[in-house]
Every structure is written in C-alpha cells, then in structure tokens.
Scaffold this active site. Structure first.
Site, PDB file in Angstrom:
ATOM      1  N   LYS A  86       0.835  -1.212   0.000  1.00  0.00           N
ATOM      2  CA  LYS A  86       0.000   0.000   0.000  1.00  0.00           C
ATOM      3  C   LYS A  86       0.867   1.259   0.000  1.00  0.00           C
ATOM      4  O   LYS A  86       0.621   2.174  -0.782  1.00  0.00           O
ATOM      5  CB  LYS A  86      -0.925   0.022   1.228  1.00  0.00           C
ATOM      6  N   HIS A 203       6.761  11.134  19.622  1.00  0.00           N
ATOM      7  CA  HIS A 203       7.352  11.452  20.916  1.00  0.00           C
ATOM      8  C   HIS A 203       6.275  12.011  21.830  1.00  0.00           C
ATOM      9  O   HIS A 203       6.265  13.196  22.179  1.00  0.00           O
ATOM     10  CB  HIS A 203       8.510  12.449  20.736  1.00  0.00           C
ATOM     11  N   HIS A 238      10.932  23.550  17.719  1.00  0.00           N
ATOM     12  CA  HIS A 238      10.512  22.148  17.538  1.00  0.00           C
ATOM     13  C   HIS A 238      11.341  21.582  16.386  1.00  0.00           C
ATOM     14  O   HIS A 238      12.561  21.536  16.447  1.00  0.00           O
ATOM     15  CB  HIS A 238       8.990  22.161  17.291  1.00  0.00           C
ATOM     16  N   MET A 282      20.894  25.857  19.234  1.00  0.00           N
ATOM     17  CA  MET A 282      19.892  24.960  18.646  1.00  0.00           C
ATOM     18  C   MET A 282      20.397  23.524  18.639  1.00  0.00           C
ATOM     19  O   MET A 282      21.555  23.265  18.319  1.00  0.00           O
ATOM     20  CB  MET A 282      19.548  25.425  17.231  1.00  0.00           C
ATOM     21  N   GLY A 283      19.480  22.609  18.997  1.00  0.00           N
ATOM     22  CA  GLY A 283      19.892  21.210  19.102  1.00  0.00           C
ATOM     23  C   GLY A 283      20.244  20.841  20.541  1.00  0.00           C
ATOM     24  O   GLY A 283      20.717  19.735  20.799  1.00  0.00           O
ATOM     25  N   PHE A 284      20.015  21.755  21.477  1.00  0.00           N
ATOM     26  CA  PHE A 284      20.240  21.461  22.901  1.00  0.00           C
ATOM     27  C   PHE A 284      18.988  21.756  23.708  1.00  0.00           C
ATOM     28  O   PHE A 284      18.245  22.695  23.396  1.00  0.00           O
ATOM     29  CB  PHE A 284      21.405  22.290  23.453  1.00  0.00           C
ATOM     30  N   HIS A 286      15.619  19.976  26.057  1.00  0.00           N
ATOM     31  CA  HIS A 286      14.426  19.197  25.705  1.00  0.00           C
ATOM     32  C   HIS A 286      13.445  19.256  26.865  1.00  0.00           C
ATOM     33  O   HIS A 286      13.864  19.267  28.023  1.00  0.00           O
ATOM     34  CB  HIS A 286      14.811  17.743  25.424  1.00  0.00           C
ATOM     35  N   ASP A 334      17.944  16.565  17.231  1.00  0.00           N
ATOM     36  CA  ASP A 334      18.144  17.474  16.099  1.00  0.00           C
ATOM     37  C   ASP A 334      19.602  17.878  15.908  1.00  0.00           C
ATOM     38  O   ASP A 334      20.025  18.195  14.795  1.00  0.00           O
ATOM     39  CB  ASP A 334      17.276  18.731  16.262  1.00  0.00           C
ATOM     40  N   ARG A 359       7.539  11.933  11.253  1.00  0.00           N
ATOM     41  CA  ARG A 359       6.533  12.251  12.276  1.00  0.00           C
ATOM     42  C   ARG A 359       5.103  12.043  11.772  1.00  0.00           C
ATOM     43  O   ARG A 359       4.182  11.840  12.570  1.00  0.00           O
ATOM     44  CB  ARG A 359       6.775  13.676  12.781  1.00  0.00           C
TER      45      ARG A 359
HETATM   46  N1  CMC Z   1      20.474  27.043  24.576  1.00  0.00           N
HETATM   47  C1  CMC Z   1      20.679  27.894  25.613  1.00  0.00           C
HETATM   48  N2  CMC Z   1      19.859  27.961  26.669  1.00  0.00           N
HETATM   49  C2  CMC Z   1      18.794  27.170  26.681  1.00  0.00           C
HETATM   50  C3  CMC Z   1      18.513  26.276  25.643  1.00  0.00           C
HETATM   51  C4  CMC Z   1      19.402  26.220  24.565  1.00  0.00           C
HETATM   52  N3  CMC Z   1      19.207  25.374  23.548  1.00  0.00           N
HETATM   53  N4  CMC Z   1      17.391  25.587  25.924  1.00  0.00           N
HETATM   54  C5  CMC Z   1      16.948  26.063  27.105  1.00  0.00           C
HETATM   55  N5  CMC Z   1      17.788  27.003  27.537  1.00  0.00           N
HETATM   56  C6  CMC Z   1      17.682  27.745  28.809  1.00  0.00           C
HETATM   57  C7  CMC Z   1      16.661  28.861  28.662  1.00  0.00           C
HETATM   58  O1  CMC Z   1      17.262  30.043  28.229  1.00  0.00           O
HETATM   59  C8  CMC Z   1      16.114  28.951  30.061  1.00  0.00           C
HETATM   60  O2  CMC Z   1      17.071  29.634  30.849  1.00  0.00           O
HETATM   61  P1  CMC Z   1      16.615  30.601  32.001  1.00  0.00           P
HETATM   62  O3  CMC Z   1      15.837  29.733  32.978  1.00  0.00           O
HETATM   63  O4  CMC Z   1      17.894  31.130  32.527  1.00  0.00           O
HETATM   64  O5  CMC Z   1      15.750  31.620  31.348  1.00  0.00           O
HETATM   65  C9  CMC Z   1      16.129  27.526  30.553  1.00  0.00           C
HETATM   66  O6  CMC Z   1      17.130  26.847  29.791  1.00  0.00           O
HETATM   67  C10 CMC Z   1      14.779  26.824  30.383  1.00  0.00           C
HETATM   68  O7  CMC Z   1      14.362  26.992  29.036  1.00  0.00           O
HETATM   69  P2  CMC Z   1      12.858  26.769  28.558  1.00  0.00           P
HETATM   70  O8  CMC Z   1      12.725  27.348  27.199  1.00  0.00           O
HETATM   71  O9  CMC Z   1      11.920  27.218  29.617  1.00  0.00           O
HETATM   72  O10 CMC Z   1      12.793  25.203  28.547  1.00  0.00           O
HETATM   73  P3  CMC Z   1      11.714  24.407  27.780  1.00  0.00           P
HETATM   74  O11 CMC Z   1      11.601  23.072  28.419  1.00  0.00           O
HETATM   75  O12 CMC Z   1      10.487  25.212  27.646  1.00  0.00           O
HETATM   76  O13 CMC Z   1      12.382  24.313  26.332  1.00  0.00           O
HETATM   77  C11 CMC Z   1      13.258  23.691  24.293  1.00  0.00           C
HETATM   78  C12 CMC Z   1      12.687  23.203  25.628  1.00  0.00           C
HETATM   79  C13 CMC Z   1      13.554  22.475  23.446  1.00  0.00           C
HETATM   80  C14 CMC Z   1      12.231  24.591  23.581  1.00  0.00           C
HETATM   81  C15 CMC Z   1      14.539  24.507  24.548  1.00  0.00           C
HETATM   82  O14 CMC Z   1      15.484  23.712  25.212  1.00  0.00           O
HETATM   83  C16 CMC Z   1      15.134  25.089  23.268  1.00  0.00           C
HETATM   84  O15 CMC Z   1      14.754  26.174  22.844  1.00  0.00           O
HETATM   85  N6  CMC Z   1      16.099  24.348  22.617  1.00  0.00           N
HETATM   86  C17 CMC Z   1      16.635  24.792  21.361  1.00  0.00           C
HETATM   87  C18 CMC Z   1      15.691  24.368  20.248  1.00  0.00           C
HETATM   88  C19 CMC Z   1      15.754  22.878  19.981  1.00  0.00           C
HETATM   89  O16 CMC Z   1      16.829  22.293  19.918  1.00  0.00           O
HETATM   90  N7  CMC Z   1      14.588  22.272  19.775  1.00  0.00           N
HETATM   91  C20 CMC Z   1      14.474  20.861  19.451  1.00  0.00           C
HETATM   92  C21 CMC Z   1      13.842  20.081  20.562  1.00  0.00           C
HETATM   93  S1  CMC Z   1      14.031  18.300  20.352  1.00  0.00           S
HETATM   94  C22 CMC Z   1      13.232  17.895  18.888  1.00  0.00           C
HETATM   95  C23 CMC Z   1      11.790  18.281  18.843  1.00  0.00           C
HETATM   96  O17 CMC Z   1      10.990  17.779  19.620  1.00  0.00           O
HETATM   97  O18 CMC Z   1      11.419  19.079  17.981  1.00  0.00           O
END
Ligand code: CMC
Length: 400
Positions: A86, A203, A238, A282-284, A286, A334, A359
């Site tokens: 399919k 996920h 994301h 970016m890429g860090f 979660h 990522d 996805r």
């Molecule tokens: N680089 C630097 N600082 C970071 C990062 C990062 N990648 N991620 C989080 N922080 C810090 C942020 O600045 C905050 O610091 P403070 O408390 O001093 O203000 C703290 O960590 C908490 O961040 P948050 O945004 O409240 O955490 P969250 O759980 O809401 O965010 C996230 C998760 C994935 C959105 C965030 O880590 C991020 O923006 N990462 C970079 C984008 C990325 O790689 N996204 C892919 C996610 S995995 C694949 C997917 O599911 O799409």
C-alpha cells in the site's frame, strides 16, 4: 531537573466553577492518556507501543515501525507485505494536478509545500470525511506515503521546474532519499535515513502531535490535522531546530577555517560567545530529556560510518561537554540528525520536511486514537485584560 522555578498547579474559583491554573507551556500537564508512545517512568527512554525506540530504530524497518504505530503490534509476514504494497503504491499515486499546483507555490521554506499539498489532497477527501476504520487507516497510509513526494517534488519544481518521480519498486526510505537528492543512495545511506525516520516517528504529546490531536478533537479531517502539525513542527523550537543546528555548525566551521583553528577545538569558543550573547544553542535542551536524549546514540552510530564521521563526532561531543558544563543541557536528536543529513547530501531547508516525513506516522496514529475516544480539547483562559470599557464612536475615542 528543571531549570525553571518550581512548576505547580493552583486551584482557584472561576466564573464557571473551579479553575486549575497549570504551568506555562503546559509543562508536566497530562491532558489525556495514550497507548502510542511515551517516556519510561525514569524519563530516560522513549517507548513506541511497548518497545524501546532504540530497539526499533536498530532492528525494525520503516514499514514494520509504521504498522506498529497504526495497528498496535509488529506485523506478521502477510501484514508486512500488505502495508508495504500500500505505501509503495500510494507513493506513486499523487494526483498530477497537485504537481501542477506545486509549480505555483513560491520557493520559500519547503515546509509550506507540505501544508499546501496536504490541504490540496484533503480537498479530494475531506468533504465526505468518515470515521470508520477502513477509511481512517487507508488515509493514514496515503498521508505517510505521499507527504515525502509532496516535499521532494515541491522542492525541485519550485527551483528548476522538474522533479523526480517516485519509483514504487524501491523501498520507501530509499526512494524518498533518492527523490530528495537525485541520487540512488548506497545501502548504508538508505538505512541511515530510514533509522532517522523511525527515530522521528513520534514522541508523546510533543507540540505538533498535540496540535494534530486538538484539530482531530473537533472532528475535522485527518488532512487538516496533519497540515496543522506541519505548521507546528516548522518552528525553530521544535522540528526547525535541525536546520538551525547545521547552520550554526557550518558557520562555526567557516570561522574556524578563517582563524586556522580545528573546529573540534574552536566550537567551545564559538558556543561560549553565543551563550554570552544570551543566544539559544539549537539542538540542545528538551522538555522531557533533561539528562540525555537516547536517540542521539543511535544517530551517532550512523554518523560514525558516513563521510568524516569520526571528526564530526569529535565536534559534537566537544559541543556537548561545553553545553553540559555551562548550562546543564543535553544535546537532542536534532543536533545529531543535522550532521547526519549533511553527510547524506540533503539540502538544509529539507531537514525539517524530513522530520515531518517520519513524524507523519505518529500524527496519523494520534489522530486515529483521538477521534476513536474523543472529547473536544478546549481549555479555559484566565482573562487578565481590562473590564467595563464602553464602546465610543471613532471620532470620540481618537480625539487626542
Ligand atoms: N540554549 C541555551 N539555553 C537554553 C537552551 C538552549 N538550547 N534551551 C533552554 N535554555 C535555557 C533557557 O534560556 C532557560 O534559561 P533561564 O531559565 O535562565 O531563562 C532555561 O534553559 C529553560 O528553558 P525553557 O525554554 O523554559 O525550557 P523548555 O523546556 O520550555 O524548552 C526547548 C525546551 C527544546 C524549547 C529549549 O530547550 C530550546 O529552545 N532548545 C533549542 C531548540 C531545539 O533544539 N529544539 C528541538 C527540541 S528536540 C526535537 C523536537 O521535539 O522538535
């Protein structure tokens, strides 16, 4: 280990009864149950229908994993033959009119081809949308098969007016990679690509999947729901992160070359400068994996075997050490697929579309789970704006 202040729910009286005020971003909020995927109680592993994601990515093929998502168990031989037949047949059945329409879409970000194409397909089926099993599963398989064709064709058509047609005689991941790059991939490249699709399949209630479930909960059709999922995935917080991660790594590589420094050393200085400027790496980070994203281990295995693999891994590991030391943040999938897709010769703007090609399996499975046990997803707001204002005609209210 959350970096945010304590997250907790608060109850208060609202106009229509008790309100539950949940943490911003819905962190740790459970709006429903699912039997499709989730994280184990320690938050270390993602589970796909009972199996560890790493086990499936290592051992299953795309069709087996897609079958597992949709039907809840791994297929037997006849079931595997049928899902493969399919998906491969539907891949070659994208309506010609859609290819004509894709020529009209401006060559901006290719994620737009996906939402445009999916809504175009929905025009065929949505007016008579039904909720019986045969219909739902059939359209899930069409979406899984045809979304990659839409992305690849849109990408090529909008740039040079031609595209590479699907070959139903090839396995889905191999054919999709061929349609994107224009080259028949080696066995290793095809398997690396297939594994990345499996890692991306689902996920839990991630942002795009939750979007799909919200749209499904209104009993809208699956095409509208998947188009919404594509829109959510596009964002850099994301799915868009894999593109931003490779752009960052390539920028660091260029600068390291200019400075005559090895990237595996210079990456530390580069990240520290960014952190000083309060930029996100970016890429860090979660929402779920606070210590380690196990999907990165599987991707690393394939990075190692592809072009400059050992060197890339040194760069990635050094970046991880710096980020852990400075921010206590682990690399996410990522960061690794960014390098893997670079090694596979995929154009950078197609990285997030590739994420969507995996996805879409999870999206369709979640849509089905939602509509089969549905209740409208409709939270309540806490209004904090002004009250008691009275309308005044424009000539009165704008007199300064
Ligand atoms: N680089 C630097 N600082 C970071 C990062 C990062 N990648 N991620 C989080 N922080 C810090 C942020 O600045 C905050 O610091 P403070 O408390 O001093 O203000 C703290 O960590 C908490 O961040 P948050 O945004 O409240 O955490 P969250 O759980 O809401 O965010 C996230 C998760 C994935 C959105 C965030 O880590 C991020 O923006 N990462 C970079 C984008 C990325 O790689 N996204 C892919 C996610 S995995 C694949 C997917 O599911 O799409």
């Amino acid at each position: 280990m959350s970096r945010r202040p304590e997250v907790r729910c608060v109850e208060e009286e609202g106009p229509l009864g008790k309100l539950i005020i949940v943490p911003k971003g819905l962190e740790n909020v459970v709006p429903d149950t699912t039997a499709i995927s989730g994280v184990d109680p320690k938050g270390e592993h993602t589970i796909y229908r009972g199996y560890l994601i790493t086990d499936l990515a290592e051992n299953a093929n795309f069709y087996e994993a897609a079958y597992l998502f949709l039907y809840g168990q791994l297929p037997c031989e006849d079931e595997l033959r049928e899902i493969k037949r399919k998906i491969d047949t539907y891949r070659a059945q994208v309506p010609e009119k859609l290819f004509d329409a894709l020529k009209l879409v401006p060559a901006t970000h290719p994620m737009y081809y996906g939402s445009f194409g999916v809504l175009f397909l929905g025009q065929y089926y949505a007016p008579e949308w039904r909720f019986d099993d045969d219909f739902l599963y059939d359209h899930a398989l069409r979406l899984i098969a045809q979304l990659p064709v839409i992305f690849a064709a849109g990408w090529h058509l909008s740039r040079h007016g031609t595209f590479i047609r699907p070959d139903p005689g090839l396995d889905h991941p191999r054919d999709v990679l061929r349609m994107i790059t224009g080259r028949t991939p080696s066995d290793l490249a095809a398997r690396a690509f297939e594994v990345s699709l499996i890692l991306y399949m689902d996920h839990g209630f991630n942002a795009s999947t939750f979007t799909v479930r919200v749209i499904g909960s209104t009993l809208s059709d699956m095409y509208s729901a998947v188009a919404g999922g594509i829109g959510a995935l596009k964002g850099p917080l994301h799915g868009g992160a894999n593109e931003k991660a490779i752009e960052m790594l390539l920028d660091a590589k260029r600068r390291a070359e200019e400075l005559g420094k090895p990237l595996e050393e210079y990456i530390e200085e580069y990240i520290l400068e960014k952190l000083k400027r309060k930029e996100r790496i970016m890429g860090f980070g979660h929402r779920i994996y606070k210590i380690h994203d196990p999907r990165t281990d599987v991707a690393a295995k394939y990075i190692r075997q592809l072009k400059d693999g050992e060197w890339w891994l040194k760069v990635l590991k050094r970046a991880e050490e710096v980020m852990w030391r400075e921010k206590r943040l682990p690399a996410n999938i990522d960061f690794y697929t960014a390098v893997l897709y670079y090694q596979l010769g995929i154009p950078v703007p197609m990285y997030t579309p590739v994420f969507a090609m995996g996805r879409v399996v999870g999206w369709t499975a979640h849509y089905i789970e939602q509509v089969k046990n549905n209740r409208l997803i409709r939270p309540t707001e806490k209004y904090v704006g002004p009250t008691g204002l009275k309308y005044r005609p424009i000539e009165e209210r704008c007199r300064r």
